[in-house]
Scaffold this active site. Structure first.
Site, short mmCIF file in Angstrom:
data_model
loop_
_atom_site.label_atom_id
_atom_site.label_comp_id
_atom_site.label_asym_id
_atom_site.label_seq_id
_atom_site.Cartn_x
_atom_site.Cartn_y
_atom_site.Cartn_z
N GLY A 178 0.81 -1.20 0.00
CA GLY A 178 0.00 0.00 0.00
C GLY A 178 0.85 1.26 0.00
CB ILE A 179 0.02 4.71 -0.50
CG1 ILE A 179 -0.19 4.25 -1.95
CG2 ILE A 179 0.65 6.09 -0.49
CD1 ILE A 179 -1.14 5.13 -2.73
N GLY A 180 2.22 4.86 1.91
CA GLY A 180 2.47 5.46 3.21
C GLY A 180 3.83 5.12 3.76
CB SER A 181 5.64 6.57 6.66
OG SER A 181 4.66 6.32 7.66
CB ILE A 182 3.80 1.61 7.77
CG1 ILE A 182 3.67 2.43 9.06
CG2 ILE A 182 3.97 0.13 8.11
CD1 ILE A 182 2.47 2.08 9.90
CD GLU A 193 -4.21 -0.24 -5.06
OE1 GLU A 193 -5.36 0.12 -5.34
OE2 GLU A 193 -3.70 -0.08 -3.94
CG ASN A 243 -7.16 9.09 2.44
OD1 ASN A 243 -7.38 10.29 2.54
ND2 ASN A 243 -6.09 8.52 2.97
N GLY A 271 -7.57 0.03 -3.05
CA GLY A 271 -7.44 -1.34 -3.53
C GLY A 271 -7.23 -2.36 -2.45
#
Length: 532
Positions: free
Chosen positions: A287-291, A312, A402, A406
């Site tokens: 996925g998206i993000g810092s983690i 994605e 948000n 996906g």
């Protein structure tokens, strides 16, 4: 107002339009296009995860509304594959230019508009959004024109080929679908970018009963087109853009994200040793993000080689993965790099472009393909409850962040589904005021039946094959923060005792207490309850 670069070298945009009959469509004064947009119109944009989206025309529309005091009087129903840049949709939201918005967004003003009831929003699985859009599900109440078309589509391209096909930029998203279903099309050719020709693999989605299997068995398989056809009669304007995607540098890896990444790496090593994973793992989805970035960074430093990615969005840390030779190939629908990341991409373009494919989001997120290639899904939720239900969208059960994105198709259909989150998050008054492990999730996007592994900086819970009570004990012991561990364990054991007495002990809850974490948070600014 945002400064618009309307026009570069005439020869530059001409060099990108290989079909010379379309040169007559070039518009240098975008104010000429404003009358095409009417209140209540159904407008679609290309773009995904804040890249590859049109900028010049949406910004010009916002400038027009702001200059003429038309806030709330020129409102669009906006459809995008996922999110686009804040200078477009978030500014539209600030100027009250959005009535409906589907299926995913990311911005302060648009989020406020949704949660204040001003913007009608519903999130949707990204894999099925394009086909549902084509089928007319989102235009059922359209009061004008065809019930199965968009009034206008605005897309960004990096080239128009000799046969009039569109070469997108850093994302595909639903661009192929909106090119098919729009009554009118505006193309922004971004001449500040190189042509991305050769990077894409796009297909025309067939609706049932004419749909067929996608002939993909490997992440690097190609089944479609490098450029997507468009009816030239629909094109009302071609506009030059020199505006970059408005991305930012991601949050740096911290102690928490590093610990989460290490827990996942150790799990992968264990699965290889047990013979459940091959040495090069299975195709990764992140996925998206810092983690997520930290996890990919941790994997790139781990003892894994010849890896592949089916995801994605490709972020900055994937470039390190490519550069150290451990990542062989990546398939996605969007490249979301920071400005330095895009510079790295363009400076080594020939090397990277042979290792990346960008597809329709209907393909990148297709349940059929996620299952077939056997993805390892890695996603960050808002919270997880003690039985393994996951909330990815609505904090306190009501406040939209948000959208689902996906995460649903990947967590439901992957070979292994992993969610990773800090064990706690801060409030204004308590650094550990929010526990991300809760008794009962306030909103459920992914059920207990979809999740295999839960990870926090505290540890990893492998809940495969466990009954609900067993799952709860493992999740609390391995993943909950020490502050909340005894509180959660007391809830579990008390609930079990009460429910067993009433012969309802399969998945024990006390419905009068299950949401006490949230009521305490609302009243006292922390989930640290004094007693049950």
């Amino acid at each position: 107002m945002h400064k618009i670069v309307q026009q570069g070298s005439k020869s530059l945009i001409e060099s990108r339009i290989k079909r010379k009959s379309l040169l007559s469509k070039v518009v240098t004064d975008v104010s000429q296009l404003i009358p095409y947009f009417q209140n209540g119109h159904y407008v679609s944009m290309g773009g995904f995860a804040g890249t590859g989206y049109p900028k010049v025309v949406p910004i010009a529309l916002a400038d027009h509304v702001e200059k003429n005091g038309l806030q709330g009087k020129l409102k669009m129903n906006l459809f995008v594959g996922a999110s686009v840049g804040p200078e477009t949709e978030d500014r539209w939201a600030m100027l009250d230019m959005i009535d409906k918005r589907y299926p995913h967004q990311n911005g302060h003003h648009i989020r406020n508009g949704i949660n204040s009831g001003r913007i009608r929003f519903a999130d949707q699985h990204l894999s099925t959004f394009a086909s549902d859009l084509l089928a007319g599900y989102y235009t059922l109440d359209k009061p004008h024109g065809s019930k199965r078309t968009m009034d206008i589509a605005i897309v960004e391209a990096t080239e128009i080929t000799e046969d009039g096909c569109i070469v997108p930029g850093a994302s595909v998203g639903i661009t192929p679908e909106i090119l098919q279903m729009a009554d009118k099309i505006i193309i922004e050719i971004n001449t500040s970018l190189p042509s991305f020709k050769g990077l894409h693999d796009m297909v025309k989605i067939a609706l049932p009963p004419f749909s067929k299997p996608y002939q993909i068995t490997r992440v690097d398989d190609r089944i479609g087109l490098e450029a997507f056809p468009v009816d030239p009669e629909k094109i009302i304007a071609i506009v030059e853009s020199q505006l970059p995607d408005n991305t930012s540098v991601g949050a740096p890896e911290d102690e928490t994200s590093s610990a989460i990444a290490n827990n996942i790496v150790q799990f992968f090593i264990h699965e290889i040793e047990q013979g459940r994973f091959p040495k090069n793992l299975l195709p990764l989805q992140s996925g998206i993000g810092s983690i997520a970035n930290a996890v990919i960074g941790g994997l790139s430093k781990g003892p894994f080689d010849n890896l592949s990615v089916w995801t994605e969005v490709i972020q900055d840390t994937f470039l390190d993965f490519f550069d150290n030779g451990k990542l062989k190939f990546a398939s996605a629908t969007s490249l979301r790099f920071s400005p330095p990341g895009f510079n790295r991409l363009f400076n080594n373009w020939e090397n990277y472009k042979s290792k990346i494919i960008l597809r329709n989001q209907a393909i990148s997120n297709a349940a059929e393909l996620i299952s077939r290639v056997g993805c390892i899904a890695l996603n960050t939720p808002c919270e997880v409850d003690i039985y393994g239900h996951v909330n990815s969208t609505n904090t306190m059960g009501s406040k939209m962040l948000n959208g689902l994105g996906g995460s649903g198709e990947f967590l439901r259909n992957s070979r292994i589904s992993i969610v990773h989150t800090p064990s706690t998050r801060p409030t204004k008054t308590d650094p550990h005021g929010i526990s991300c492990i809760v008794p009962f999730a306030s909103h459920i996007d992914h059920t207990e039946h979809d999740i295999d592994i839960i990870v926090t900086e505290q540890g990893l819970a492998d809940i495969r094959g466990l009954a609900p009570y067993e799952r709860a004990k493992v999740i609390i012991q391995n993943c909950a923060h020490p502050i909340y561990k005894p509180i959660l364990m007391e809830y579990l054991e008390t609930s079990r005792q009460i429910c067993l007495k009433n012969h309802m002990g399969h998945e024990p809850h006390q419905l009068d207490k299950a949401f006490k974490f949230y009521t305490n948070l609302s009243e006292k600014g922390t989930m640290k309850i004094d007693k049950w």
